[in-house]
Design a protein around this motif. Structure first.
Motif, PDB file in Angstrom:
ATOM      1  N   LYS A 178      53.118  40.352  36.080  1.00 23.07           N
ATOM      2  CA  LYS A 178      52.587  41.097  34.938  1.00 23.07           C
ATOM      3  C   LYS A 178      51.210  41.635  35.315  1.00 23.07           C
ATOM      4  O   LYS A 178      50.267  40.870  35.479  1.00 23.07           O
ATOM      5  CB  LYS A 178      52.454  40.173  33.717  1.00 23.07           C
ATOM      6  CG  LYS A 178      52.169  40.954  32.442  1.00 23.07           C
ATOM      7  CD  LYS A 178      51.298  40.222  31.458  1.00 23.07           C
ATOM      8  CE  LYS A 178      49.832  40.330  31.769  1.00 23.07           C
ATOM      9  NZ  LYS A 178      49.253  41.681  31.733  1.00 23.07           N
ATOM     10  N   THR A 231      45.033  35.827  38.554  1.00 19.49           N
ATOM     11  CA  THR A 231      43.671  36.273  38.833  1.00 19.49           C
ATOM     12  C   THR A 231      43.144  36.952  37.586  1.00 19.49           C
ATOM     13  O   THR A 231      43.806  37.845  37.036  1.00 19.49           O
ATOM     14  CB  THR A 231      43.610  37.247  40.027  1.00 19.49           C
ATOM     15  OG1 THR A 231      44.083  36.558  41.186  1.00 19.49           O
ATOM     16  CG2 THR A 231      42.191  37.717  40.294  1.00 19.49           C
ATOM     17  N   VAL A 236      40.782  32.839  30.266  1.00 20.36           N
ATOM     18  CA  VAL A 236      42.248  32.936  30.199  1.00 20.36           C
ATOM     19  C   VAL A 236      42.879  32.043  31.270  1.00 20.36           C
ATOM     20  O   VAL A 236      43.858  31.338  31.019  1.00 20.36           O
ATOM     21  CB  VAL A 236      42.707  34.406  30.360  1.00 20.36           C
ATOM     22  CG1 VAL A 236      44.229  34.492  30.401  1.00 20.36           C
ATOM     23  CG2 VAL A 236      42.170  35.262  29.229  1.00 20.36           C
ATOM     24  N   GLU A 254      42.487  32.413  40.518  1.00 18.94           N
ATOM     25  CA  GLU A 254      41.279  33.059  41.064  1.00 18.94           C
ATOM     26  C   GLU A 254      40.526  33.613  39.866  1.00 18.94           C
ATOM     27  O   GLU A 254      40.997  34.563  39.228  1.00 18.94           O
ATOM     28  CB  GLU A 254      41.669  34.206  42.004  1.00 18.94           C
ATOM     29  CG  GLU A 254      42.437  33.771  43.242  1.00 18.94           C
ATOM     30  CD  GLU A 254      41.539  33.148  44.298  1.00 18.94           C
ATOM     31  OE1 GLU A 254      40.304  33.179  44.143  1.00 18.94           O
ATOM     32  OE2 GLU A 254      42.088  32.608  45.270  1.00 18.94           O
ATOM     33  N   PHE A 391      29.687  41.353  34.957  1.00 22.47           N
ATOM     34  CA  PHE A 391      30.799  42.253  35.283  1.00 22.47           C
ATOM     35  C   PHE A 391      30.442  43.710  34.984  1.00 22.47           C
ATOM     36  O   PHE A 391      31.195  44.463  34.349  1.00 22.47           O
ATOM     37  CB  PHE A 391      32.061  41.825  34.517  1.00 22.47           C
ATOM     38  CG  PHE A 391      33.268  41.771  35.419  1.00 22.47           C
ATOM     39  CD1 PHE A 391      33.242  41.011  36.579  1.00 22.47           C
ATOM     40  CD2 PHE A 391      34.415  42.490  35.136  1.00 22.47           C
ATOM     41  CE1 PHE A 391      34.335  40.965  37.433  1.00 22.47           C
ATOM     42  CE2 PHE A 391      35.512  42.450  35.985  1.00 22.47           C
ATOM     43  CZ  PHE A 391      35.468  41.688  37.133  1.00 22.47           C
TER      44      PHE A 391
HETATM   45  P1  NAP Z   1      41.547  38.711  31.917  1.00 18.35           P
HETATM   46  O1  NAP Z   1      41.204  39.286  30.612  1.00 18.35           O
HETATM   47  O2  NAP Z   1      41.567  37.229  32.067  1.00 18.35           O
HETATM   48  O3  NAP Z   1      42.977  39.322  32.296  1.00 18.35           O
HETATM   49  C1  NAP Z   1      43.600  39.036  33.531  1.00 18.35           C
HETATM   50  C2  NAP Z   1      45.099  39.173  33.347  1.00 18.35           C
HETATM   51  O4  NAP Z   1      45.542  38.161  32.450  1.00 18.35           O
HETATM   52  C3  NAP Z   1      45.534  40.502  32.725  1.00 18.35           C
HETATM   53  O5  NAP Z   1      46.757  40.884  33.292  1.00 18.35           O
HETATM   54  C4  NAP Z   1      45.702  40.127  31.273  1.00 18.35           C
HETATM   55  O6  NAP Z   1      46.581  40.969  30.564  1.00 18.35           O
HETATM   56  C5  NAP Z   1      46.301  38.753  31.430  1.00 18.35           C
HETATM   57  N1  NAP Z   1      46.250  37.923  30.237  1.00 18.35           N
HETATM   58  C6  NAP Z   1      45.287  37.841  29.299  1.00 18.35           C
HETATM   59  N2  NAP Z   1      45.652  36.935  28.347  1.00 18.35           N
HETATM   60  C7  NAP Z   1      46.866  36.445  28.715  1.00 18.35           C
HETATM   61  C8  NAP Z   1      47.771  35.497  28.152  1.00 18.35           C
HETATM   62  N3  NAP Z   1      47.503  34.856  27.044  1.00 18.35           N
HETATM   63  N4  NAP Z   1      48.930  35.265  28.808  1.00 18.35           N
HETATM   64  C9  NAP Z   1      49.228  35.907  29.939  1.00 18.35           C
HETATM   65  N5  NAP Z   1      48.408  36.815  30.530  1.00 18.35           N
HETATM   66  C10 NAP Z   1      47.234  37.066  29.923  1.00 18.35           C
HETATM   67  O7  NAP Z   1      40.605  39.247  33.068  1.00 18.35           O
HETATM   68  P2  NAP Z   1      40.220  40.766  33.393  1.00 18.35           P
HETATM   69  O8  NAP Z   1      39.215  41.218  32.423  1.00 18.35           O
HETATM   70  O9  NAP Z   1      41.446  41.593  33.583  1.00 18.35           O
HETATM   71  O10 NAP Z   1      39.580  40.608  34.835  1.00 18.35           O
HETATM   72  C11 NAP Z   1      38.244  40.364  35.039  1.00 18.35           C
HETATM   73  C12 NAP Z   1      38.017  38.923  35.464  1.00 18.35           C
HETATM   74  O11 NAP Z   1      38.790  38.661  36.632  1.00 18.35           O
HETATM   75  C13 NAP Z   1      36.591  38.631  35.841  1.00 18.35           C
HETATM   76  O12 NAP Z   1      36.199  37.398  35.298  1.00 18.35           O
HETATM   77  C14 NAP Z   1      36.640  38.556  37.366  1.00 18.35           C
HETATM   78  O13 NAP Z   1      35.618  37.784  37.925  1.00 18.35           O
HETATM   79  C15 NAP Z   1      37.998  37.985  37.592  1.00 18.35           C
HETATM   80  N6  NAP Z   1      38.500  38.293  38.932  1.00 18.35           N
HETATM   81  C16 NAP Z   1      38.552  37.283  39.837  1.00 18.35           C
HETATM   82  C17 NAP Z   1      38.983  37.535  41.127  1.00 18.35           C
HETATM   83  C18 NAP Z   1      39.050  36.426  42.126  1.00 18.35           C
HETATM   84  O14 NAP Z   1      39.670  36.630  43.166  1.00 18.35           O
HETATM   85  N7  NAP Z   1      38.458  35.272  41.865  1.00 18.35           N
HETATM   86  C19 NAP Z   1      39.374  38.820  41.483  1.00 18.35           C
HETATM   87  C20 NAP Z   1      39.319  39.837  40.530  1.00 18.35           C
HETATM   88  C21 NAP Z   1      38.879  39.544  39.247  1.00 18.35           C
HETATM   89  P3  NAP Z   1      45.970  42.233  29.736  1.00 18.35           P
HETATM   90  O15 NAP Z   1      45.448  43.153  30.764  1.00 18.35           O
HETATM   91  O16 NAP Z   1      47.123  42.769  29.003  1.00 18.35           O
HETATM   92  O17 NAP Z   1      44.904  41.676  28.841  1.00 18.35           O
END
Ligand code: NAP
Length: 485
Positions: A178, A231, A236, A254, A391
């Protein structure tokens, strides 16, 4: 503009493209202009169940193929991705916002995972271990974990997919992925390419959606899913990992970061400022490895901030398709609000606004959520920015006096992903590296990442590693065999 085929529907289940069972759709928009790029199928729990069933059916046969067969598909996917690099980069800039050059870099980085795991697929070795009993031998062998549920973010919309799907496929697992709702077309383009590379039906399945909860809930509820790889944000990730743990699924997560960037008194301040400007504003600050606290030794802070400010002044914001742009839009208006909150909180508590600090508006910025590259100095631990992942394009500079003080400050966070150390003293570099509670340390280096290197965090930045040999091990079970002879 080139787009993958969207007309058949954008769920890829059991080797075929189709609409969601409920017939619902959502749109993907360009964050620089607000324009709609394409319409996608909005998958739900029913679609996810179907995808998991297809993955479960395909898994034994895929695992039974030779590693050479699995590797060949990944090599072909790599070839196709390199061939399409320009189109994919263009799509990424339009859907995610990063400047074209950065998008090209990401496509290459994403393709590297296909190549790396095409190679590693053939190196899943076992072992023979001496037994304390003369009439016994121990064998250790590996088998794929099984069906994998993968969830990816929008900030690196292609490489975060290949970093998960390539090792899963190499190991003999099957996948239901997803992608983020802001960047689903990039995911469609990658799945189109995997299908063309010869991946059998059911081995990799895609559920695009703008409602992640029912899809995630189904992934976690299904006993057929043996592993979650996620990731995204720590908030979440913790929730999903907790649910996965209660069902004894394997987990790799991640998550967010709050990278310290430490410039010691003996460092070259120009070199450090150049590095800080490059890595802080990477992807407009929307990367998990972006520095979130820049610690500069008191003896250098004036010189560092002066050079850093010059470099930041040269960064041009705008639509990433235009030449010379290095700062694209933020992903949405919520991110813009967070930037304003971090700046006003810091300034109200005594920080000095050295550069930027406001939203960019006007014709060049259209409907996009642009924020000026910003430098704050005199930042202190009481400020929100010192604790929360920003971010976005805000660089907080903090002054320090000695080694033990800065190590304690750097480690004073719940995160533990990337960190950076600038010094010319090799002993100091090693001491500090050993003392930092971070999964990644760049010593005079702002790009300590590659498909061949284990990427991941400590503490609340995650569990497990991606890339490298470790990245494949995350998709393998270990089986011990005792053999009486
Ligand atoms: P996010 O809001 O946690 O979303 C990540 C993914 O999770 C998206 O596909 C999101 O879907 C999905 N999601 C959210 N709620 C969910 C649920 N209840 N059940 C299943 N899936 C769910 O994070 P983001 O804003 O996209 O990404 C930014 C974050 O990612 C930052 O904190 C960044 O540091 C971290 N990041 C970490 C790495 C690493 O390698 N450590 C790399 C890249 C990014 P939707 O898009 O539909 O909300």
């Amino acid at each position: 503009m080139w787009l993958p085929e969207l007309n058949l529907g954008t769920l890829f289940i059991d080797g075929g493209w189709g609409p969601s069972s409920a017939g619902t759709v959502f749109e993907s928009t360009n964050p620089a202009t607000g324009e709609t790029i394409g319409t996608l199928s909005a998958g739900d729990a029913t679609d996810t169940r179907r995808a998991i069933a297809a993955a479960a059916t395909a898994q034994p046969e895929w695992a039974a193929r030779t590693a050479y067969d699995r590797s060949a598909v990944l090599y072909e996917a790599h070839r196709l991705m390199r061939e399409r690099a320009d189109d994919l980069a263009h799509l990424m800039t339009v859907e995610q916002g990063k400047p074209l050059r950065a998008a090209r870099n990401e496509v290459n980085y994403g393709a590297d995972f296909l190549l790396w795991f095409a190679e590693e697929a053939k190196r899943v070795y076992g072992a023979m271990i001496p037994s304390p009993r003369a009439d016994q031998r121990f064998l250790v062998m590996h088998k794929p974990v099984g069906v994998v549920a993968a969830i990816t973010p929008w900030n690196y919309p292609i490489s975060m997919i290949t970093r998960k799907v390539a090792p899963a496929i190499a190991a003999g697992c099957t996948v239901v992925l997803k992608p983020a709702e802001q960047t689903p077309i990039c995911a469609v383009a990658i799945f189109e390419l995997l299908a063309e590379a010869g991946l059998p039906p059911g081995v990799a399945n895609l559920i695009t959606t703008e409602r992640p909860e029912p899809v995630g809930a189904e992934m976690l509820a299904s006993p057929l899913v043996r592993k979650l790889t996620f990731t995204g944000s720590t908030e979440v990730g913790k929730r999903l990992a907790g649910e996965a743990a209660s069902r004894m699924k394997r987990v790799s997560v991640e998550l967010g970061g709050h990278a310290p960037f430490i410039v010691f008194g003996d460092a070259d301040p120009s070199h450090a400022a150049k590095g800080a400007a490059l890595v802080k504003f990477l992807n407009t600050g929307q990367a998990c490895i972006c520095p979130n606290r820049i610690f500069v030794h008191r003896s250098l802070v004036g010189e560092f901030v002066a050079t850093f400010t010059e470099r930041v002044a040269a960064l041009k914001a705008g639509n990433g398709l235009e030449a010379g742009i290095s700062i694209g839009p933020l992903i949405d208006r919520t991110a813009l609000e967070k930037m304003n909150r971090h700046v006003s909180d810091a300034v109200s508590k005594g920080a000095t606004l050295v550069a930027g600090g406001e939203q960019l508006t006007g014709e060049a910025f259209g409907q996009g959520a642009f924020f000026a590259p910003t430098i704050l100095s005199n930042v202190t631990p009481e400020m929100t920015i010192y604790r929360e992942e920003t971010f976005g394009p805000i660089a907080p500079v903090i002054t320090f006096d000695d080694e033990s003080e800065v190590v304690a400050m750097a480690n004073d966070t719940s995160y533990g992903l990337a960190s950076y150390v600038y010094t010319r003293d090799i002993g100091l570099a090693l001491r500090v590296t050993e003392a930092l509670d971070f999964g990644i340390v760049g010593i005079n280096d702002i790009n300590p990442t590659a498909a061949a290197a284990p990427f991941g965090g400590m503490k609340e930045s995650g569990l497990g590693r991606e890339g490298a040999q470790e990245g494949l091990a995350e998709y393998l079970e270990t089986k011990l065999v005792g053999l009486s002879i």
